[in-house]
Design an enzyme around this catalytic site. Structure first.
Site, PDB file in Angstrom:
ATOM      1  N   HIS A   6      -5.379  -5.199  -0.392  1.00  0.00           N
ATOM      2  CA  HIS A   6      -5.529  -4.166  -1.411  1.00  0.00           C
ATOM      3  C   HIS A   6      -5.752  -4.744  -2.806  1.00  0.00           C
ATOM      4  O   HIS A   6      -6.203  -4.028  -3.705  1.00  0.00           O
ATOM      5  CB  HIS A   6      -4.294  -3.267  -1.444  1.00  0.00           C
ATOM      6  CG  HIS A   6      -4.095  -2.477  -0.193  1.00  0.00           C
ATOM      7  ND1 HIS A   6      -3.451  -2.984   0.903  1.00  0.00           N
ATOM      8  CD2 HIS A   6      -4.476  -1.221   0.138  1.00  0.00           C
ATOM      9  CE1 HIS A   6      -3.439  -2.072   1.861  1.00  0.00           C
ATOM     10  NE2 HIS A   6      -4.053  -1.006   1.425  1.00  0.00           N
ATOM     11  N   LYS A  10     -11.788  -2.476   1.412  1.00  0.00           N
ATOM     12  CA  LYS A  10     -11.383  -1.689   0.247  1.00  0.00           C
ATOM     13  C   LYS A  10     -12.391  -1.839  -0.886  1.00  0.00           C
ATOM     14  O   LYS A  10     -13.329  -1.077  -0.999  1.00  0.00           O
ATOM     15  CB  LYS A  10      -9.984  -2.112  -0.218  1.00  0.00           C
ATOM     16  CG  LYS A  10      -8.839  -1.510   0.581  1.00  0.00           C
ATOM     17  CD  LYS A  10      -8.578  -2.219   1.866  1.00  0.00           C
ATOM     18  CE  LYS A  10      -7.389  -1.674   2.611  1.00  0.00           C
ATOM     19  NZ  LYS A  10      -7.207  -2.322   3.917  1.00  0.00           N
ATOM     20  N   SER A  24       0.796  -1.231   0.000  1.00  0.00           N
ATOM     21  CA  SER A  24       0.000   0.000   0.000  1.00  0.00           C
ATOM     22  C   SER A  24       0.825   1.275   0.000  1.00  0.00           C
ATOM     23  O   SER A  24       0.289   2.340  -0.304  1.00  0.00           O
ATOM     24  CB  SER A  24      -0.936   0.009   1.214  1.00  0.00           C
ATOM     25  OG  SER A  24      -0.191  -0.047   2.416  1.00  0.00           O
TER      26      SER A  24
END
Length: 549
Positions: free
Chosen positions: A336, A368, A308
């Site tokens: 992610h 997410k 990230s």
């Protein structure tokens, strides 16, 4: 503990691997990955393109000089505070504890009160709307140099959101597509009031777990109410004393905390560096545990799908080959990457065409791409059954809220096309288009941009702390919300802005942001790129890598 890999772990014996052992004929060399199978599709070919351009020398000199000057002024202000000339707003030791070991006085505290406070207004900005493609920000001002804030009552409307992990644009305000979530709220309420091992397992949890297993093409899955705790509370259940964890140097704090809590021995390998990882694996197999030289009980490799802070993607085919060669276990955090990469949004496993059975522990979060909360562990049924009994999160943490579970079910069915439409697939494809467009335009403008060209996490390097603050403030004035990141979340001299591209962003929104960034790049002189090869990719080159002694 259950054997999540389904095979014997290499206990001090080095197993050779022939060419026929390569995963279904896969081969990888010089940054290019060729796969013979990808979810049923043959002859899959994907270039692996990542950029980590180094900054010009003068930029690094001025960056360190800026921190040096800030540190000198920090010591001066600390002297004034200790002398009573300047008021001290930071946390201090109580008078009756002045002879105790200091609770607050450390370097991080010095950094916070003397450097971070100067630019603190760029973080923790209150949002008062859904985190969609645009959102509303509550305006605030400070009267004491960022120690405290007060709200003005004004709302900054329609700020373009370039900071939220809303990759598929599904974290949005209520509409008719969320009707099932409303119905679950009316039926089940908000809270569960119990843990999974007691009275906190609902039929909605079972439905979600079955759907996650189907989505990932694995035998079973278990869901948890918090993404961070999915890592930090489950890794200690999988490994312990006498085990070895090999962790990427850029792994998320949840992985680091879980590894530390486990009591296992931890060794760090260079980011995405297969030679560094293989050296640690080889040494672990040959030498075993320190002092006793006994074989390690287990060897667990910890990696992320998308990192990230760097925007880089794990070199999964290489790691799978190494884990097979040395009979280690592989734990991959797809927080992610799940929903955001891969032809149908199934993460880096699909992105590279890897058989999910080759990954021992698949972890991901719903915070997410799914616009919800919580996380999952997936893999073999015996692994999941073991965690249902031994996971700290299952034993002590409150179960996932039913409306949250329904939101995840709704989104997952949308991505899989089980709702009878192709809207989910269209969002995945739109995210990929937006990502490539945004990254290419930034590179063309002359910014240093880190990461993989397919990663929707886009770090733009700013380096100097003063420019970090000015960058975020000026963009907010242009109604663009960005996340800026600095030490200790990044190396001291690699402060950056981190953009998160969303499928909900229109081309007009991206062009508006890019136009503003072009102006900011000229105004702050942060277009540092010279299209020069970075030192970092050389670490990945087998011919140039030298093993450490």
């Amino acid at each position: 503990m259950a054997d999540p890999g389904g095979g014997a772990l290499c206990n001090g014996t080095l197993h050779n691997q022939s060419a026929s052992d390569c995963h279904r004929g896969n081969c990888w060399k010089n940054g290019v990955v060729k796969e013979s199978q990808q979810n049923g599709n043959s002859n899959f070919y994907k270039p692996f393109v990542e950029s980590f351009e180094e900054a010009p020398l003068h930029v690094m000199v001025f960056t360190y000089l800026g921190y040096g000057i800030g540190t000198l002024f920090g010591y001066l202000r600390d002297f004034l505070r200790n002398s009573g000339i300047e008021k001290c707003n930071a946390a201090v030791e109580r008078e009756e504890q002045k002879d105790f070991v200091p609770l607050y006085q450390n370097f991080e505290n010095f950094y916070t009160r003397n450097l971070y406070m100067r630019i603190r207004d760029n973080w923790n900005r209150p949002i008062c709307s859904a985190p969609g493609a645009v959102f509303d920000v509550m305006e605030r001002v400070t009267d004491d140099y960022n120690w405290t804030f007060r709200f003005t009552g004004r709302i900054i409307k329609d700020v373009i959101n370039m900071g939220s992990y809303n990759f598929l644009g599904l974290a949005a305000k209520y509409d008719e597509s969320m009707r099932t979530v409303k119905e679950v709220l009316e039926t089940y309420g908000l809270g569960v009031g119990s843990t999974r091992q007691e009275m906190g397992t609902l039929d909605k949890h079972k439905e979600l777990e079955d759907l996650v297993a189907k989505f990932l093409n694995v035998e079973a899955a278990m869901v948890f109410g918090m993404g961070f705790a999915t890592n930090s509370m489950n890794i200690p259940a999988l490994v312990g004393k006498g085990c070895l964890i090999l962790s990427d140097e850029l792994n998320h704090a949840s992985l680091v905390l879980g590894a530390r809590l486990s009591g296992a021995t931890i060794r760090i390998f260079k980011h995405n560096n297969m030679q560094s990882l293989e050296k640690l694996l080889r040494d672990a197999v040959i030498y075993g545990q320190p002092r006793t030289r006994r074989a390690w009980k287990k060897i667990l490799i910890l990696v992320e799908g998308i990192y990230s802070m760097e925007g880089s993607i794990v070199r999964l085919p290489d790691i799978v080959a190494l884990k097979k060669k040395y009979k280690a276990y592989l734990y991959i955090d797809e927080a992610h990457s799940i929903g955001s990469v891969g032809p149908t949004g199934r993460g880096v496993v699909e992105f590279f065409g890897i058989d999910p059975r080759d990954i021992d522990v698949l972890m991901g979060t719903f915070t997410k791409s799914f616009g919800a909360a919580g996380g999952y562990i997936a893999g073999r049924k015996d692994l999941v059954d073991y965690l249902r009994t031994h996971s700290h999160s299952a034993a002590y943490a409150t179960s996932m809220s039913p409306p949250i579970a329904e939101q995840i079910i709704r989104v997952m069915k949308l991505i899989m096309g089980l709702d009878g439409t192709t809207k989910g697939l269209q969002r995945v494809q739109q995210l990929a288009k937006n990502t490539r467009y945004f990254r290419q335009r930034l590179s063309q403008m002359g910014f240093i941009v880190y990461g993989n060209e397919e990663s929707p996490v886009v770090p733009l390097l700013l380096y100097m702390p003063a420019k970090v603050a000015a960058f975020a403030r000026h963009l907010l004035e242009r109604k663009i919300g960005v996340v800026v990141v600095g030490f200790p979340a990044t190396p001291l001299a690699e402060a950056r802005a981190r953009f998160c591209v969303s499928a909900a962003h229109t081309r007009e929104m991206l062009d508006t942001v890019l136009e503003a960034l072009d102006e900011m790049g000229d105004l702050l002189d942060v277009k540092y790129s010279r299209n020069r090869k970075s030192a970092r990719p050389e670490l990945y080159d087998e011919m140039s890598f030298e093993l450490e002694d």
